[in-house]
Design a protein around this motif. Structure first.
Motif, PDB file in Angstrom:
ATOM      1  N   ALA A  49      -6.064  -2.004  -5.968  1.00 32.54           N
ATOM      2  CA  ALA A  49      -5.412  -3.217  -5.473  1.00 32.54           C
ATOM      3  C   ALA A  49      -6.316  -4.423  -5.715  1.00 32.54           C
ATOM      4  O   ALA A  49      -7.540  -4.294  -5.772  1.00 32.54           O
ATOM      5  CB  ALA A  49      -5.126  -3.083  -3.983  1.00 32.54           C
ATOM      6  N   ARG A  50      -5.705  -5.586  -5.855  1.00 33.58           N
ATOM      7  CA  ARG A  50      -6.485  -6.822  -6.008  1.00 33.58           C
ATOM      8  C   ARG A  50      -7.018  -7.263  -4.650  1.00 33.58           C
ATOM      9  O   ARG A  50      -6.457  -6.918  -3.606  1.00 33.58           O
ATOM     10  CB  ARG A  50      -5.627  -7.893  -6.660  1.00 33.58           C
ATOM     11  CG  ARG A  50      -5.218  -7.469  -8.062  1.00 33.58           C
ATOM     12  CD  ARG A  50      -4.657  -8.579  -8.921  1.00 33.58           C
ATOM     13  NE  ARG A  50      -4.547  -8.085 -10.293  1.00 33.58           N
ATOM     14  CZ  ARG A  50      -5.489  -8.206 -11.211  1.00 33.58           C
ATOM     15  NH1 ARG A  50      -6.622  -8.825 -10.911  1.00 33.58           N
ATOM     16  NH2 ARG A  50      -5.321  -7.715 -12.421  1.00 33.58           N
ATOM     17  N   ARG A  55      -8.618   2.009   3.220  1.00 32.90           N
ATOM     18  CA  ARG A  55      -8.022   0.733   2.812  1.00 32.90           C
ATOM     19  C   ARG A  55      -7.779   0.706   1.302  1.00 32.90           C
ATOM     20  O   ARG A  55      -7.018  -0.115   0.796  1.00 32.90           O
ATOM     21  CB  ARG A  55      -8.902  -0.439   3.252  1.00 32.90           C
ATOM     22  CG  ARG A  55     -10.180  -0.587   2.515  1.00 32.90           C
ATOM     23  CD  ARG A  55     -11.168  -1.507   3.242  1.00 32.90           C
ATOM     24  NE  ARG A  55     -10.922  -2.925   3.029  1.00 32.90           N
ATOM     25  CZ  ARG A  55     -10.483  -3.759   3.970  1.00 32.90           C
ATOM     26  NH1 ARG A  55     -10.221  -3.320   5.179  1.00 32.90           N
ATOM     27  NH2 ARG A  55     -10.309  -5.037   3.712  1.00 32.90           N
ATOM     28  N   GLU A  83     -15.598  -5.137  -3.137  1.00 31.49           N
ATOM     29  CA  GLU A  83     -14.936  -6.033  -2.191  1.00 31.49           C
ATOM     30  C   GLU A  83     -15.949  -6.915  -1.460  1.00 31.49           C
ATOM     31  O   GLU A  83     -15.745  -8.130  -1.322  1.00 31.49           O
ATOM     32  CB  GLU A  83     -14.125  -5.224  -1.180  1.00 31.49           C
ATOM     33  CG  GLU A  83     -13.340  -6.121  -0.219  1.00 31.49           C
ATOM     34  CD  GLU A  83     -12.553  -5.350   0.823  1.00 31.49           C
ATOM     35  OE1 GLU A  83     -11.892  -6.016   1.652  1.00 31.49           O
ATOM     36  OE2 GLU A  83     -12.587  -4.106   0.823  1.00 31.49           O
ATOM     37  N   ALA A  88      -6.998  -9.835  -2.727  1.00 28.44           N
ATOM     38  CA  ALA A  88      -6.154 -10.529  -1.747  1.00 28.44           C
ATOM     39  C   ALA A  88      -5.270  -9.569  -0.965  1.00 28.44           C
ATOM     40  O   ALA A  88      -4.974  -9.800   0.210  1.00 28.44           O
ATOM     41  CB  ALA A  88      -5.295 -11.575  -2.441  1.00 28.44           C
ATOM     42  N   SER A  89      -4.874  -8.462  -1.588  1.00 29.90           N
ATOM     43  CA  SER A  89      -3.963  -7.536  -0.915  1.00 29.90           C
ATOM     44  C   SER A  89      -4.670  -6.617   0.062  1.00 29.90           C
ATOM     45  O   SER A  89      -4.030  -5.859   0.791  1.00 29.90           O
ATOM     46  CB  SER A  89      -3.197  -6.706  -1.947  1.00 29.90           C
ATOM     47  OG  SER A  89      -4.062  -5.803  -2.596  1.00 29.90           O
ATOM     48  N   LEU A  90      -6.012  -6.658   0.093  1.00 26.30           N
ATOM     49  CA  LEU A  90      -6.758  -5.811   1.018  1.00 26.30           C
ATOM     50  C   LEU A  90      -6.859  -6.414   2.412  1.00 26.30           C
ATOM     51  O   LEU A  90      -7.194  -5.721   3.377  1.00 26.30           O
ATOM     52  CB  LEU A  90      -8.176  -5.561   0.475  1.00 26.30           C
ATOM     53  CG  LEU A  90      -8.252  -4.804  -0.857  1.00 26.30           C
ATOM     54  CD1 LEU A  90      -9.692  -4.761  -1.346  1.00 26.30           C
ATOM     55  CD2 LEU A  90      -7.693  -3.399  -0.723  1.00 26.30           C
ATOM     56  N   THR A  91      -6.567  -7.693   2.533  1.00 22.31           N
ATOM     57  CA  THR A  91      -6.669  -8.377   3.827  1.00 22.31           C
ATOM     58  C   THR A  91      -5.782  -7.714   4.870  1.00 22.31           C
ATOM     59  O   THR A  91      -4.610  -7.438   4.626  1.00 22.31           O
ATOM     60  CB  THR A  91      -6.272  -9.851   3.676  1.00 22.31           C
ATOM     61  OG1 THR A  91      -7.107 -10.455   2.687  1.00 22.31           O
ATOM     62  CG2 THR A  91      -6.435 -10.598   4.998  1.00 22.31           C
ATOM     63  N   GLU A 117      -4.499   3.035  -2.807  1.00 27.48           N
ATOM     64  CA  GLU A 117      -3.977   3.184  -4.177  1.00 27.48           C
ATOM     65  C   GLU A 117      -4.892   4.036  -5.046  1.00 27.48           C
ATOM     66  O   GLU A 117      -4.451   4.621  -6.038  1.00 27.48           O
ATOM     67  CB  GLU A 117      -3.810   1.811  -4.843  1.00 27.48           C
ATOM     68  CG  GLU A 117      -2.697   0.958  -4.264  1.00 27.48           C
ATOM     69  CD  GLU A 117      -3.150   0.122  -3.083  1.00 27.48           C
ATOM     70  OE1 GLU A 117      -2.371  -0.740  -2.648  1.00 27.48           O
ATOM     71  OE2 GLU A 117      -4.297   0.328  -2.590  1.00 27.48           O
ATOM     72  N   MET A 167       0.856  -1.179   0.000  1.00 28.42           N
ATOM     73  CA  MET A 167       0.000   0.000   0.000  1.00 28.42           C
ATOM     74  C   MET A 167       0.894   1.231   0.000  1.00 28.42           C
ATOM     75  O   MET A 167       1.613   1.490   0.951  1.00 28.42           O
ATOM     76  CB  MET A 167      -0.907  -0.009   1.231  1.00 28.42           C
ATOM     77  CG  MET A 167      -1.891   1.129   1.279  1.00 28.42           C
ATOM     78  SD  MET A 167      -3.215   0.858   2.509  1.00 28.42           S
ATOM     79  CE  MET A 167      -2.278   0.596   4.014  1.00 28.42           C
ATOM     80  N   ARG A 218      -5.985  -4.714   6.096  1.00 29.28           N
ATOM     81  CA  ARG A 218      -5.872  -3.254   6.045  1.00 29.28           C
ATOM     82  C   ARG A 218      -6.882  -2.591   6.982  1.00 29.28           C
ATOM     83  O   ARG A 218      -7.826  -3.211   7.465  1.00 29.28           O
ATOM     84  CB  ARG A 218      -6.094  -2.761   4.615  1.00 29.28           C
ATOM     85  CG  ARG A 218      -4.994  -3.153   3.651  1.00 29.28           C
ATOM     86  CD  ARG A 218      -5.133  -2.380   2.359  1.00 29.28           C
ATOM     87  NE  ARG A 218      -4.142  -2.768   1.370  1.00 29.28           N
ATOM     88  CZ  ARG A 218      -3.971  -2.150   0.206  1.00 29.28           C
ATOM     89  NH1 ARG A 218      -4.745  -1.130  -0.115  1.00 29.28           N
ATOM     90  NH2 ARG A 218      -3.054  -2.558  -0.643  1.00 29.28           N
TER      91      ARG A 218
END
Length: 374
Positions: free
Chosen positions: A44-45, A58, A212, A47-50, A61, A1, A52
């Motif tokens: 962000a995809r 969150r 999401e 999976a990368s939000l987990t 980007e 991030m 945050r």
């Protein structure tokens, strides 16, 4: 991030005039129209939000500012089923009880960075409340121009946050004119939720959250109340970002809802026009928050709805009052403007298509519509 540090420039979508970042300019210096931001982020995809932060920040980007110290935890509101294929996003569960917190936190975070002597805003209630709250959080003096007839409960909330109230005789347009007359005074930051593009950068997080929460997809239809169009245009921004990044295969249709009493955009839509047609007089309506006779971003709103394959819907006062009571019986006490979208689709207007409606403001701000008649 990655934190955003450099501010993007703004530009006029009408004539292309550039406005350098870091100034207190709030409109195009040539035509005085609203501005857009020269900013094309990549989301962000999933999976990368987990892990945050559980707020709109969150989606760092996709935001032109880093998370500010003034955040009140805005965003990440619940998504609940209503009936059949229609769900509701409970944006009335925000810090100041309306979706306007999404945009107001962006405006005041920008103001804090620019360091003005004062903040001003104009509003029919909810945007002014949000700006007042975040200005208080930032320690910035704030004045809010409101039209005569604004809900006393909203006036109390604005004043409670320490803002100075300027009650302007006339309707919503009169309050906006009064604010614009003061906006160019030295040291003034005009926190315009209509003209300043940072507000749209905040409201777009509504759709990023939906994406999401729905597991990386969006519904067939996004139904949005439209007065000045800030939620709809923010939604269109987010849809473009997600689609450009390959994170959704198909963009949803945007359905815009207006009160039949004040429906300049719906009238232009029915006429097949690219801009407003004729004059729409101000009128009383339970949906006071979207009763805007001449929205400055009219052309952009009409273009966004048309490009999405959507349409405009209008609702009567009787439909609004009935929808508000219906939601209350479902456990959701929502202000009369905030029920407009449910009023438009609760009788099956969208068929079997999946849809989400925003419940934008808390009923505590206005009370029941039927109780205010007469």
């Amino acid at each position: 991030m990655t934190a955003t540090t450099a501010l993007p420039d703004a530009f006029c979508p009408t004539d292309g005039t550039r406005v350098p970042a870091g100034t207190l300019a709030w409109s195009c210096p040539v035509c005085r129209g609203p501005l857009d931001l020269d900013f094309s982020p990549t989301p962000a995809r999933p999976a990368s939000l987990t892990g945050r932060v559980n707020s709109l920040w969150r989606y760092a980007e996709c935001l032109p500012l880093s998370a500010p110290a003034i955040s009140l935890g805005e965003g990440r509101t619940p998504l609940v089923e209503l009936a059949g294929p229609v769900s509701a996003k409970l944006d009335f569960l925000m810090p100041t009880l309306s979706f306007k917190d999404r945009g107001a936190v962006m405006l005041i975070a920008l103001a804090q960075r620019l360091g003005p002597e004062r903040v001003i805003a104009d509003s029919s209630g909810n945007a002014g409340t949000s700006v007042a709250a975040y200005s208080a959080r930032a320690g910035l003096p704030c004045t809010v121009y409101v039209p005569a007839g604004t809900s006393p409960k909203k006036l109390e909330q604005i004043g409670g946050h320490g803002a100075r109230l300027e009650v302007v005789e006339g309707g919503r347009e009169s309050a906006a004119r009064a604010a614009r007359a003061a906006a160019d005074e030295p040291g003034t930051f005009y926190a315009s939720h209509v003209h300043n593009p940072y507000f749209l950068q905040g409201t777009k997080t509504y759709v990023h959250e939906l994406w999401e929460d729905l597991g990386g997809r969006l519904p067939d239809v996004l139904v949005v109340p439209v007065g000045n169009g800030t939620l709809l245009l923010g939604a269109a921004l987010a849809v473009r970002e997600l689609h450009a990044a390959g994170l959704i295969a198909k963009a949803p249709a945007l359905y815009a809802v207006q009160s039949a009493a004040v429906a300049p955009l719906a009238e232009a839509w029915r006429a097949g026009a690219d801009d407003l047609v004729g004059e729409t007089p101000a009128a009383d309506t339970f949906a006071e928050g979207i009763a805007i006779p001449r929205p400055p971003r009219a052309r952009q709103i009409l273009r966004a709805v048309r490009a999405s394959g959507g349409a405009f819907l209008t609702v009567t006062e009787e439909q609004i009052a009935a929808a508000q009571l219906d939601l209350a019986t479902r456990g959701l006490y929502v202000e009369s403007t905030g029920v407009a979208c449910w009023a438009a689709v609760r009788d099956g207007a969208l068929g079997e298509r999946t849809a989400v409606v925003p419940l934008c403001g808390a009923g505590a701000k206005t009370g029941l519509a039927k109780a205010s008649v007469g």
